[in-house]
Design an enzyme around this catalytic site. Structure first.
Site, short mmCIF file in Angstrom:
data_model
loop_
_atom_site.label_atom_id
_atom_site.label_comp_id
_atom_site.label_asym_id
_atom_site.label_seq_id
_atom_site.Cartn_x
_atom_site.Cartn_y
_atom_site.Cartn_z
N ASN A 128 -7.13 -2.69 14.10
CA ASN A 128 -8.52 -3.06 13.80
C ASN A 128 -8.56 -4.24 12.83
OD1 ASN A 128 -7.73 -1.91 11.40
ND2 ASN A 128 -9.29 -0.32 11.36
N HIS B 180 -6.88 -4.63 10.10
CA HIS B 180 -6.74 -4.37 8.67
C HIS B 180 -5.49 -5.06 8.12
CE1 HIS B 180 -4.55 -0.31 9.60
NE2 HIS B 180 -3.63 -1.12 9.10
N GLU C 225 -9.56 -1.80 5.25
CA GLU C 225 -10.20 -1.54 6.53
C GLU C 225 -11.43 -2.44 6.71
OE1 GLU C 225 -8.61 0.17 8.57
OE2 GLU C 225 -8.16 2.23 7.96
N ASP D 269 0.82 -1.22 0.00
CA ASP D 269 0.00 0.00 0.00
C ASP D 269 0.85 1.26 0.00
OD1 ASP D 269 0.93 -0.20 2.63
OD2 ASP D 269 -1.02 -0.68 3.48
#
Ligand code: GLP
Length: 251
Positions: A136, A138, A143, A67
Site C-alpha cells: 500500500n 507504506h 501507513e 521500525d
C-alpha cells in the site's frame, strides 16, 4: 528521483548491495538506516557473502532500523531485532552496541519513540537510509494517511499490512497490530535514501509513489520531496510506470 530498473530481483538486490558497500567504503563511520521484510533479504545475503570474502568493513558504522513491532521482545522469532541479528549483524563485524532498533517491549512506546528519534539526532542523522515499500506504498510502518512531517511514533497497522506480513508469523503466534516507526519526516531528513522494490505485487505502489500525485494517501510519494532518492526496481515492480520516465534513468 533517480530510478534504476534491472531485469531481475537478484540484479536489483546486487545493485543495492553495491550502493551500500560503496557507502561504507567511502565513509567507514556511516550511519545507516535499515529495513526488514522479505525484499532486503537478498541484499543482506549478498552483504554476508561479500564480508566472508573479505569485502566490507562494518567496524565503525552505526545502524538504525526503521521500525519494530510493539509487544515483541528482542528475542521473539518475528521481531525485527532478531531478523537483523540473524540476517546481518551476527555475520559481519558490526558492533552490537552501535545497532539500534526501537524497543518493541518498552512499557511506554511513546517515550521509546521519542528516545529513538533523539538518538538518531544525537548520532548526527542518517547518511543512507535503505527502505522497502509496502504493497500500500507504506515506508517503514508509515501507513497511508501518515503526515509527511511525522516523526518516530507509535502507529496502528492497516488490515492490508497485517495480511501481507502474516506470512512472517508462525501459525498460532500473536501478530502485533501496532508498531514503532521512524516518521516520514524523520526519513526525509536522512542525507540519502535508497528504496528497493521487487516483484509484481509492488508495481502499483511503485507507480503511485513515483508517477502519482504527492499525497498523504501514498506514503511513498513523500520521497519526491527528497533531493537524493534512488529507487531500484526489477522489471516486474516497474511495469506500471508511465512512459513519462526518461529512458536515461533506466540502467
Ligand atoms: C514491512 C516493513 C517495512 C518493509 C515493507 C515491505 O511491513 N515494516 O519496513 O519495507 O513492509 O515488506 P516486504 O519487503 O516483505 O514486502
Amino acid at each position: 528521483m533517480k530510478i534504476i530498473i534491472k531485469d531481475t530481483a537478484a540484479e536489483a538486490s546486487a545493485a543495492v548491495t553495491e550502493i551500500l558497500l560503496q557507502q561504507i567504503a567511502e565513509k567507514p563511520a556511516s550511519v545507516l538506516g535499515l529495513p526488514t521484510g522479505g525484499t532486503p533479504l537478498a541484499v543482506y545475503a549478498r552483504l554476508r557473502e561479500e564480508f566472508a570474502k573479505g569485502r566490507g568493513s562494518y567496524g565503525s558504522i552505526t545502524t538504525f532500523n526503521v521500525d519494530e513491532y510493539i509487544g515483541l521482545s528482542l528475542h521473539d522469532p518475528a521481531s525485527y531485532a532478531r531478523y537483523m541479528r540473524e540476517n546481518l549483524f551476527e555475520h559481519v563485524n558490526v558492533k552490537a552496541s552501535r545497532t539500534n532498533i526501537p524497543d518493541g517491549s518498552a512499557s511506554d512506546p511513546d517515550a521509546e519513540a521519542k528516545r529513538y528519534e533523539g538518538l538518531i539526532a544525537a548520532c548526527g542523522g542518517i547518511d543512507l537510509m535503505l527502505l522497502g515499500l509496502g504493497r500500500n506504498a507504506h515506508i517503514g510502518f508509515n501507513e497511508p494517511g501518515s503526515l509527511h512531517h511525522s516523526r518516530t511514533r507509535r502507529v496502528a497497522l492497516t488490515e492490508s499490512t497485517l495480511e501481507a506480513n502474516s506470512a512472517y508469523f508462525a501459525s498460532g503466534a500473536v501478530q502485533p497490530t501496532h508498531a514503532i516507526t521512524m516518521g516520514i519526516g524523520t526519513i526525509l531528513q536522512c542525507r540519502r535514501i535508497v528504496v528497493l522494490a521487487t516483484g509484481p505485487e509492488k508495481a502499483e505502489a511503485v507507480a503511485s509513489s513515483v508517477d502519482g500525485v504527492v499525497s498523504e494517501a501514498v506514503p511513498g510519494s513523500a520521497l519526491s520531496h527528497h533531493p537524493d532518492t534512488t529507487i531500484v526496481l526489477d522489471k516486474a515492480a516497474a511495469r506500471n510506470l508511465g512512459i513519462a520516465q526518461p529512458m536515461e534513468l533506466r540502467a
